[in-house]
Design a protein around this motif. Structure first.
Motif, PDB file in Angstrom:
ATOM      1  N   ASP A 145     -29.854  -4.577  36.137  1.00 28.72           N
ATOM      2  CA  ASP A 145     -30.208  -3.358  36.057  1.00 28.72           C
ATOM      3  C   ASP A 145     -31.017  -3.242  34.793  1.00 28.72           C
ATOM      4  N   ASP A 146     -32.176  -2.601  35.011  1.00 26.88           N
ATOM      5  CA  ASP A 146     -33.155  -2.545  33.773  1.00 26.88           C
ATOM      6  C   ASP A 146     -32.331  -1.924  32.365  1.00 26.88           C
ATOM      7  N   LYS A 147     -31.384  -1.045  32.816  1.00 28.88           N
ATOM      8  CA  LYS A 147     -30.525  -0.444  31.711  1.00 28.88           C
ATOM      9  C   LYS A 147     -29.248  -1.121  31.420  1.00 28.88           C
ATOM     10  N   ALA A 148     -29.241  -2.297  31.860  1.00 30.39           N
ATOM     11  CA  ALA A 148     -27.986  -2.976  31.664  1.00 30.39           C
ATOM     12  C   ALA A 148     -27.313  -2.943  30.149  1.00 30.39           C
ATOM     13  N   VAL A 149     -26.096  -2.759  30.206  1.00 26.33           N
ATOM     14  CA  VAL A 149     -25.318  -2.971  28.892  1.00 26.33           C
ATOM     15  C   VAL A 149     -24.740  -4.068  28.756  1.00 26.33           C
ATOM     16  N   PHE A 150     -24.800  -4.651  27.716  1.00 24.30           N
ATOM     17  CA  PHE A 150     -23.865  -6.076  27.456  1.00 24.30           C
ATOM     18  C   PHE A 150     -23.097  -5.715  26.212  1.00 24.30           C
ATOM     19  N   VAL A 151     -21.774  -6.364  26.417  1.00 22.70           N
ATOM     20  CA  VAL A 151     -20.714  -6.227  25.305  1.00 22.70           C
ATOM     21  C   VAL A 151     -19.935  -7.408  25.340  1.00 22.70           C
ATOM     22  N   ILE A 152     -19.557  -7.990  24.038  1.00 24.73           N
ATOM     23  CA  ILE A 152     -18.907  -9.050  23.897  1.00 24.73           C
ATOM     24  C   ILE A 152     -17.772  -8.588  22.755  1.00 24.73           C
TER      25      ILE A 152
ATOM     26  N   ASP B 165     -26.386  -8.960  23.258  1.00 27.91           N
ATOM     27  CA  ASP B 165     -27.663  -9.236  24.018  1.00 27.91           C
ATOM     28  C   ASP B 165     -27.171 -10.221  24.886  1.00 27.91           C
ATOM     29  N   PHE B 166     -27.989 -10.432  26.110  1.00 23.03           N
ATOM     30  CA  PHE B 166     -27.757 -11.236  27.231  1.00 23.03           C
ATOM     31  C   PHE B 166     -27.679 -12.698  26.812  1.00 23.03           C
ATOM     32  N   GLU B 167     -28.506 -13.106  25.818  1.00 16.85           N
ATOM     33  CA  GLU B 167     -28.819 -14.551  24.963  1.00 16.85           C
ATOM     34  C   GLU B 167     -27.375 -14.742  24.659  1.00 16.85           C
ATOM     35  N   ASP B 168     -26.320 -13.588  24.375  1.00 17.73           N
ATOM     36  CA  ASP B 168     -25.171 -14.209  23.556  1.00 17.73           C
ATOM     37  C   ASP B 168     -24.024 -14.634  24.687  1.00 17.73           C
ATOM     38  N   PHE B 169     -24.395 -14.424  25.851  1.00 16.16           N
ATOM     39  CA  PHE B 169     -23.499 -14.997  26.948  1.00 16.16           C
ATOM     40  C   PHE B 169     -23.581 -16.293  27.321  1.00 16.16           C
ATOM     41  N   LYS B 170     -22.531 -17.170  27.262  1.00 11.23           N
ATOM     42  CA  LYS B 170     -22.533 -18.622  27.591  1.00 11.23           C
ATOM     43  C   LYS B 170     -21.720 -19.022  29.021  1.00 11.23           C
TER      44      LYS B 170
ATOM     45  N   ASP C  68     -24.875  -3.373  36.033  1.00 10.45           N
ATOM     46  CA  ASP C  68     -25.493  -2.591  35.142  1.00 10.45           C
ATOM     47  C   ASP C  68     -24.655  -2.463  33.634  1.00 10.45           C
ATOM     48  N   TYR C  69     -23.452  -3.156  33.929  1.00 11.60           N
ATOM     49  CA  TYR C  69     -22.453  -3.452  32.438  1.00 11.60           C
ATOM     50  C   TYR C  69     -21.895  -4.713  32.782  1.00 11.60           C
ATOM     51  N   MET C  70     -21.916  -5.370  31.618  1.00  8.62           N
ATOM     52  CA  MET C  70     -21.155  -6.727  31.750  1.00  8.62           C
ATOM     53  C   MET C  70     -20.490  -6.771  30.350  1.00  8.62           C
ATOM     54  N   GLU C  71     -19.297  -7.099  30.512  1.00  7.20           N
ATOM     55  CA  GLU C  71     -18.256  -7.392  29.188  1.00  7.20           C
ATOM     56  C   GLU C  71     -17.794  -8.893  29.068  1.00  7.20           C
ATOM     57  N   GLY C  72     -17.975  -9.604  28.141  1.00  3.64           N
ATOM     58  CA  GLY C  72     -17.499 -10.989  27.961  1.00  3.64           C
ATOM     59  C   GLY C  72     -16.621 -11.212  26.840  1.00  3.64           C
ATOM     60  N   TYR C  73     -15.818 -12.283  26.516  1.00  2.00           N
ATOM     61  CA  TYR C  73     -14.825 -12.374  25.673  1.00  2.00           C
ATOM     62  C   TYR C  73     -15.323 -13.713  24.909  1.00  2.00           C
ATOM     63  N   SER C  74     -15.220 -13.710  23.701  1.00  2.00           N
ATOM     64  CA  SER C  74     -15.649 -14.723  23.127  1.00  2.00           C
ATOM     65  C   SER C  74     -14.732 -16.099  23.176  1.00  2.00           C
ATOM     66  N   THR C  75     -13.430 -15.999  23.444  1.00  3.00           N
ATOM     67  CA  THR C  75     -12.944 -17.234  24.078  1.00  3.00           C
ATOM     68  C   THR C  75     -12.864 -17.410  25.435  1.00  3.00           C
TER      69      THR C  75
ATOM     70  N   PHE D 279     -15.864 -16.112  35.717  1.00  6.51           N
ATOM     71  CA  PHE D 279     -16.392 -16.846  34.999  1.00  6.51           C
ATOM     72  C   PHE D 279     -18.035 -17.039  34.998  1.00  6.51           C
ATOM     73  N   ILE D 280     -18.804 -17.253  33.803  1.00  2.00           N
ATOM     74  CA  ILE D 280     -20.112 -17.535  34.187  1.00  2.00           C
ATOM     75  C   ILE D 280     -20.211 -19.091  34.521  1.00  2.00           C
ATOM     76  N   LYS D 281     -20.996 -19.365  35.506  1.00  7.47           N
ATOM     77  CA  LYS D 281     -21.226 -20.739  36.166  1.00  7.47           C
ATOM     78  C   LYS D 281     -22.538 -21.103  35.285  1.00  7.47           C
ATOM     79  N   SER D 282     -23.427 -20.360  35.561  1.00  4.45           N
ATOM     80  CA  SER D 282     -24.776 -20.803  34.736  1.00  4.45           C
ATOM     81  C   SER D 282     -25.639 -19.519  34.934  1.00  4.45           C
ATOM     82  N   LYS D 283     -26.795 -19.569  34.033  1.00  6.34           N
ATOM     83  CA  LYS D 283     -27.661 -18.394  33.877  1.00  6.34           C
ATOM     84  C   LYS D 283     -28.747 -18.913  33.715  1.00  6.34           C
ATOM     85  N   GLY D 284     -29.778 -18.145  34.144  1.00  7.98           N
ATOM     86  CA  GLY D 284     -31.101 -18.011  33.889  1.00  7.98           C
ATOM     87  C   GLY D 284     -31.809 -17.019  33.188  1.00  7.98           C
ATOM     88  N   GLN D 285     -33.127 -16.860  33.313  1.00  6.94           N
ATOM     89  CA  GLN D 285     -33.936 -15.951  32.324  1.00  6.94           C
ATOM     90  C   GLN D 285     -33.287 -14.507  32.491  1.00  6.94           C
TER      91      GLN D 285
END
Length: 546
Positions: A55-62, A68-73, A88-95, A31-37
């Motif tokens: 990573d500079d070419k990281a892929v974000f998926v929800i 985008d990284f800003e979409d992760f809470k 380099d790859y992060m997948e999140g789930y909206s619930t 789980f995401i505990k906290s996030k910075g810039q």
């Protein structure tokens, strides 16, 4: 003593990050505990906390959609892969709790195993299979657009939504985009295995093109997911043992994963390769084997790479009567099918579809109805002629293209102009008017799209062809055209799909092009699109994007 006991309890609830585990395994989940810039704090399921950068070419998926990284809470559950100690790859789930079933609803995700009219069987991520049902009220969505259920394929990744917890009737189906399609089938020699970055390097690379293997670059590095199974000789092997197969030939079905090849299924050659292109005569499900028309018998298994409609499907999609390209592995009568590429295709993707293609003379046009006379119906890839009349119906959502004026027209123009006349009348004779002809694409008896032609085409030289778009271009002399690879023509004499050994150049001038039940322009086609078309030589008449 009470103070000391309280401090001990507090300390016991603090978890410290394991500095090795995520980097050794190459992934982290929790789980995401906290996030910075540009950093994120992730709490693993066991409570340990890690602070990671990207990573500079990281892929974000929800929820399988690029984000985008800003979409992760904070609080969102995630899965991430690591490259050089960076995400380099992060997948999140909206619930925040994906397993939670909200009041009055439930969700299931998986891959379609089979479609039988209103019955859909899916394979869940945990490996189990469940069967659900569609109704006239079931809504299908693809890339946010409402689409007919008939565009579903075996192998599609879907999310099923239900209005009631105990219901087996689907209220909404969300279809994943093109990522479920198999981009290519590769063959190469395994040279290195990078378990840290989940990648392998191969030499002697070849790609399946036009019914044969064609050479690529001498070496290539391809990524894989640890969840993708690897087989050899019908036996599943561990990725930890993959390094012991260096020097072996590997077959791979790959998909396009955010602009790079990713292995979707992998089989290692066990003995000797044989190649067959034939029709499957019979299947023995007790022994998991099929017999080709040449009487060659091959076994298949859960690891066999089976491609149908451009999608990776399971072994149960192999059917008697199918025309196939097979890569065998073994000797004599003891052969295993490593790759089964099924050529079969039709207007409809499954028996859930009711799309038809007509060609004929426009005998009558009224505000909501068309009467065809002396018409032909495409039946099992061949034109079948009828001397009868056929009534078809249309509405304001119809797509109508006038090939003489080279433009789409409105239903009002279609009804009010002289596309159908009484040829025996003096008015028609004085004004030199005749009935027009048309190619008509219907959903049942409802016209979805119609191509109007002043003169009738000869259908004697027309044939059904399937294939994949290599490129699309607007040529300065001949206009829009496409190159089609892995093409096959339907042979009525052999009652089989016959693979072409070269790519085809197809012209699109005056062709009716259909995608998702509606007419599109040639420039909307793109490389990788699978097509079913009716053509006369190099001239396409009707093109259906599959």
């Amino acid at each position: 003593m009470l103070l000391a006991l309280t401090l001990m309890l507090l300390v016991s609830n603090i978890s410290y990050a394991d500095p090795i585990t995520p980097y050794r395994e190459g992934f982290i989940e929790g789980f995401i505990k906290s996030k910075g810039q540009d950093k994120i704090e992730i709490e693993e399921y066991d409570g340990t906390v890690h602070t990671l950068s990207f990573d500079d070419k990281a892929v974000f998926v929800i929820d399988t959609v690029q984000a985008d990284f800003e979409d992760f809470k904070p609080g969102m559950e995630i899965y991430a892969t690591l490259k050089r100690r960076k995400i380099d790859y992060m997948e999140g789930y909206s619930t925040e709790v994906p397993g939670y079933i909200p009041e009055g609803g439930k969700v299931r995700t998986g891959v379609i195993k089979s479609i039988d009219r209103n019955q859909v069987t899916i394979r869940l991520p945990i490996g189990e299979e469940e069967t659900y049902y569609t109704s006239p009220a079931t809504i299908a969505l693809k890339k946010g657009k409402n689409v007919p259920l008939s565009i579903l394929y075996e192998g599609d990744s879907v999310k099923l939504l239900f209005d009631e917890v105990e219901s087996t009737t689907i209220s909404r189906i969300e279809i994943e985009g093109d990522s479920v399609r198999v981009k290519d089938i590769y063959r190469g020699v395994l040279t290195t295995v990078d378990t840290l970055e989940n990648a392998i390097t191969l030499t002697g690379m070849q790609v399946f093109r036009n019914g044969q293997w064609q050479d690529l670059s001498s070496s290539r590095r391809i990524f894989y997911s640890a969840q993708v199974p690897v087989y050899t000789g019908g036996a599943k092997i561990s990725y930890n043992n993959l390094k012991y197969y260096k020097g072996k030939t590997v077959y791979m079905a790959v998909k396009d994963f955010f602009g790079r090849d990713q292995i979707e299924r992998m089989v290692i050659k066990n003995q000797y390769e044989s190649i067959y292109s034939d029709k499957i005569e019979d299947i023995n499900w007790y022994s998991d084997a099929f017999e080709l028309a040449n009487h060659k018998n091959l076994a298949f298994n859960d690891g066999t790479i089976v491609i149908k409609n451009g999608r990776l499907v399971n072994k149960y999609s192999i059917n008697a009567g199918s025309d196939v390209f097979v890569v065998g592995d073994g000797t004599g009568n003891q052969q295993m099918a490593n790759v089964v590429y099924i050529y079969d295709t039709d207007i409809n993707n499954s028996n859930a579809g009711q799309f038809y293609l007509y060609e004929g003379r426009l005998d009558e046009i009224v505000k909501d109805k068309v009467v065809l006379k002396d018409f032909c119906l495409l039946n099992q890839n061949e034109w079948e002629s009828f001397a009868d009349e056929k009534e078809l119906f249309y509405d304001s959502d119809i797509n109508i293209y006038d090939s003489e004026e080279d433009r789409q027209i409105t239903p009002l123009e279609f009804y009010s102009k002289h596309y159908a006349v009484d040829e025996d009348s003096s008015y028609a004779e004085e004004n030199n008017l005749n009935d027009w002809y048309a190619y008509i694409y219907t959903d049942g008896d409802r016209i979805a799209a119609i191509l109007l032609k002043k003169d009738r085409d000869s259908i004697m030289g027309q044939r059904a062809t399937s294939g994949t778009v290599e490129f699309v271009e607007d040529h300065s002399l001949v206009g829009w055209r496409i190159s089609v690879r892995d093409a096959s023509d339907w042979s009525s004499r052999k009652d089989a799909w016959m693979a072409k050994n070269t790519s085809l150049m197809i012209h699109l001038q005056d062709a009716m092009i259909i995608k998702d039940g509606a007419m599109i322009s040639p420039q909307e086609l793109k490389a990788g699109d699978r097509l079913y078309m009716i053509r006369d030589g190099s001239q396409a008449k009707v093109v259906i994007v599959k």
